[in-house]
Design a protein around this motif. Structure first.
Motif, mmCIF file in Angstrom:
data_model
loop_
_atom_site.group_PDB
_atom_site.id
_atom_site.type_symbol
_atom_site.label_atom_id
_atom_site.label_comp_id
_atom_site.label_asym_id
_atom_site.label_seq_id
_atom_site.Cartn_x
_atom_site.Cartn_y
_atom_site.Cartn_z
ATOM 1 N N ALA A 1 0.830 -1.205 0.000
ATOM 2 C CA ALA A 1 0.000 0.000 0.000
ATOM 3 C C ALA A 1 0.866 1.258 0.000
ATOM 4 C CB ALA A 1 -0.945 -0.008 1.195
ATOM 5 N N ALA A 2 1.925 1.261 0.816
ATOM 6 C CA ALA A 2 2.814 2.423 0.886
ATOM 7 C C ALA A 2 3.523 2.652 -0.444
ATOM 8 C CB ALA A 2 3.839 2.239 2.004
ATOM 9 N N PHE A 3 4.066 1.583 -1.009
ATOM 10 C CA PHE A 3 4.822 1.722 -2.257
ATOM 11 C C PHE A 3 3.893 2.070 -3.425
ATOM 12 C CE2 PHE A 3 7.444 0.557 -5.856
ATOM 13 C CZ PHE A 3 8.666 1.075 -5.477
ATOM 14 N N GLY A 4 2.701 1.506 -3.437
ATOM 15 C CA GLY A 4 1.729 1.850 -4.481
ATOM 16 C C GLY A 4 1.373 3.325 -4.432
ATOM 17 N N TRP A 5 1.167 3.844 -3.214
ATOM 18 C CA TRP A 5 0.857 5.263 -3.054
ATOM 19 C C TRP A 5 2.023 6.113 -3.548
ATOM 20 C CZ3 TRP A 5 3.198 8.974 0.145
ATOM 21 C CH2 TRP A 5 2.515 10.190 0.250
ATOM 22 N N MET A 6 3.253 5.718 -3.194
ATOM 23 C CA MET A 6 4.426 6.466 -3.649
ATOM 24 C C MET A 6 4.493 6.492 -5.176
ATOM 25 S SD MET A 6 7.349 5.291 -0.917
ATOM 26 C CE MET A 6 8.622 6.389 -1.553
ATOM 27 N N THR A 7 4.157 5.391 -5.801
ATOM 28 C CA THR A 7 4.184 5.325 -7.263
ATOM 29 C C THR A 7 3.165 6.288 -7.864
ATOM 30 O OG1 THR A 7 4.910 3.029 -7.173
ATOM 31 C CG2 THR A 7 3.938 3.784 -9.251
ATOM 32 N N ARG A 8 1.959 6.300 -7.296
ATOM 33 C CA ARG A 8 0.927 7.217 -7.806
ATOM 34 C C ARG A 8 1.333 8.676 -7.589
ATOM 35 N NH1 ARG A 8 -1.807 3.119 -5.395
ATOM 36 N NH2 ARG A 8 -2.346 4.322 -3.530
ATOM 37 N N VAL A 9 1.899 8.966 -6.414
ATOM 38 C CA VAL A 9 2.352 10.334 -6.122
ATOM 39 C C VAL A 9 3.499 10.722 -7.047
ATOM 40 C CG1 VAL A 9 3.473 11.808 -4.398
ATOM 41 C CG2 VAL A 9 1.547 10.365 -3.739
ATOM 42 N N ALA A 10 4.389 9.793 -7.344
ATOM 43 C CA ALA A 10 5.527 10.088 -8.227
ATOM 44 C C ALA A 10 5.047 10.565 -9.595
ATOM 45 C CB ALA A 10 6.422 8.860 -8.375
ATOM 46 N N LEU A 11 3.983 9.979 -10.098
ATOM 47 C CA LEU A 11 3.448 10.400 -11.402
ATOM 48 C C LEU A 11 2.912 11.827 -11.335
ATOM 49 C CD1 LEU A 11 1.664 7.084 -12.402
ATOM 50 C CD2 LEU A 11 3.822 7.981 -13.316
ATOM 51 N N LEU B 1 1.209 20.192 -3.735
ATOM 52 C CA LEU B 1 1.617 18.792 -3.712
ATOM 53 C C LEU B 1 1.187 18.129 -2.402
ATOM 54 C CD1 LEU B 1 2.879 16.406 -5.115
ATOM 55 C CD2 LEU B 1 5.134 17.198 -4.334
ATOM 56 N N ALA B 2 1.279 18.831 -1.290
ATOM 57 C CA ALA B 2 0.811 18.285 -0.013
ATOM 58 C C ALA B 2 -0.687 17.967 -0.085
ATOM 59 C CB ALA B 2 1.094 19.271 1.121
ATOM 60 N N GLN B 3 -1.457 18.872 -0.643
ATOM 61 C CA GLN B 3 -2.899 18.645 -0.787
ATOM 62 C C GLN B 3 -3.178 17.444 -1.686
ATOM 63 O OE1 GLN B 3 -3.862 22.568 -2.230
ATOM 64 N NE2 GLN B 3 -4.542 23.251 -0.212
ATOM 65 N N ARG B 4 -2.446 17.338 -2.773
ATOM 66 C CA ARG B 4 -2.627 16.198 -3.679
ATOM 67 C C ARG B 4 -2.270 14.890 -2.989
ATOM 68 N NH1 ARG B 4 -2.507 17.415 -9.274
ATOM 69 N NH2 ARG B 4 -3.102 15.232 -9.519
ATOM 70 N N MET B 5 -1.176 14.891 -2.216
ATOM 71 C CA MET B 5 -0.792 13.685 -1.475
ATOM 72 C C MET B 5 -1.893 13.280 -0.506
ATOM 73 S SD MET B 5 3.183 14.352 -0.573
ATOM 74 C CE MET B 5 4.472 13.828 -1.683
ATOM 75 N N ASP B 6 -2.426 14.248 0.220
ATOM 76 C CA ASP B 6 -3.501 13.950 1.163
ATOM 77 C C ASP B 6 -4.721 13.380 0.445
ATOM 78 O OD1 ASP B 6 -2.031 14.708 3.383
ATOM 79 O OD2 ASP B 6 -2.894 16.734 3.461
ATOM 80 N N GLN B 7 -5.087 13.960 -0.679
ATOM 81 C CA GLN B 7 -6.228 13.457 -1.451
ATOM 82 C C GLN B 7 -5.998 12.020 -1.904
ATOM 83 O OE1 GLN B 7 -6.431 16.301 -4.618
ATOM 84 N NE2 GLN B 7 -7.436 17.857 -3.369
ATOM 85 N N MET B 8 -4.763 11.709 -2.244
ATOM 86 C CA MET B 8 -4.442 10.390 -2.763
ATOM 87 C C MET B 8 -4.378 9.329 -1.661
ATOM 88 S SD MET B 8 -1.692 11.563 -5.621
ATOM 89 C CE MET B 8 -1.510 9.979 -6.419
ATOM 90 N N THR B 9 -4.422 9.740 -0.401
ATOM 91 C CA THR B 9 -4.399 8.767 0.692
ATOM 92 C C THR B 9 -5.801 8.370 1.124
ATOM 93 O OG1 THR B 9 -4.336 10.457 2.409
ATOM 94 C CG2 THR B 9 -2.220 9.583 1.645
ATOM 95 N N THR B 10 -6.806 9.044 0.627
ATOM 96 C CA THR B 10 -8.176 8.765 1.052
ATOM 97 C C THR B 10 -8.482 7.271 0.917
ATOM 98 O OG1 THR B 10 -8.852 10.973 0.359
ATOM 99 C CG2 THR B 10 -10.601 9.351 0.695
ATOM 100 N N GLY B 11 -8.778 6.672 2.043
ATOM 101 C CA GLY B 11 -9.104 5.259 2.064
ATOM 102 C C GLY B 11 -7.917 4.319 2.052
ATOM 103 N N THR B 12 -6.685 4.861 1.973
ATOM 104 C CA THR B 12 -5.517 3.971 1.911
ATOM 105 C C THR B 12 -4.583 4.136 3.102
ATOM 106 O OG1 THR B 12 -4.207 5.535 0.607
ATOM 107 C CG2 THR B 12 -5.530 3.932 -0.620
ATOM 108 N N ALA B 13 -4.540 5.313 3.703
ATOM 109 C CA ALA B 13 -3.602 5.550 4.809
ATOM 110 C C ALA B 13 -4.327 5.444 6.140
ATOM 111 C CB ALA B 13 -2.959 6.919 4.678
ATOM 112 N N LYS B 14 -3.597 4.991 7.140
ATOM 113 C CA LYS B 14 -4.118 4.954 8.495
ATOM 114 C C LYS B 14 -3.994 6.339 9.104
ATOM 115 C CE LYS B 14 -2.678 0.230 9.373
ATOM 116 N NZ LYS B 14 -1.885 -0.631 10.259
ATOM 117 N N ARG B 15 -4.735 6.612 10.103
ATOM 118 C CA ARG B 15 -4.641 7.884 10.825
ATOM 119 C C ARG B 15 -3.926 7.677 12.117
ATOM 120 N NH1 ARG B 15 -5.477 12.530 8.168
ATOM 121 N NH2 ARG B 15 -6.638 11.969 6.380
#
Length: 100
Positions: free
Chosen positions: A39-49, A86-100
């Motif tokens: 999950a972490a690496f997948g998110w990093m890949t999406r953010v990298a794009l 970029l911070a806002q985009r990262m946060d949006q991309m974690t919806t449903g994938t990152a723990k709080r």
């Protein structure tokens, strides 16, 4: 791109969820925690794009399910609107994938 003014900082930084100023540096930091490495690496890949399309690349590291991110605009030697975006985009991309 110019650095954020004090007025912009007062308006934009409090609206970021979980991001904090880095002590001794004009940058922001956040730790993202995911269920597992995939999950972490997948998110990093999406953010990298997204980051590549913005031509704005984060400082980050990954250990198992955690991703540490620091954002600053090196050309401006500090925080700019590009970092906030970029911070806002990262946060949006974690919806449903990152723990709080």
């Amino acid at each position: 791109m110019p650095r954020l003014t004090e007025a912009e900082r007062s308006e934009l930084l409090p609206a970021l969820d979980g991001w904090a100023l880095v002590e001794g540096r004009d940058a922001i930091h956040k730790r993202f925690v995911f269920d597992d490495f995939n999950a972490a690496f997948g998110w990093m890949t999406r953010v990298a794009l997204v980051a590549e399309a913005m031509n704005h690349h984060p400082e980050w590291s990954n250990t198992y399910n955690k991703v540490e991110v620091t954002l600053a605009t090196h050309d401006a030697k500090g925080l700019t609107r590009r970092d906030i975006e970029l911070a806002q985009r990262m946060d949006q991309m974690t919806t449903g994938t990152a723990k709080r």
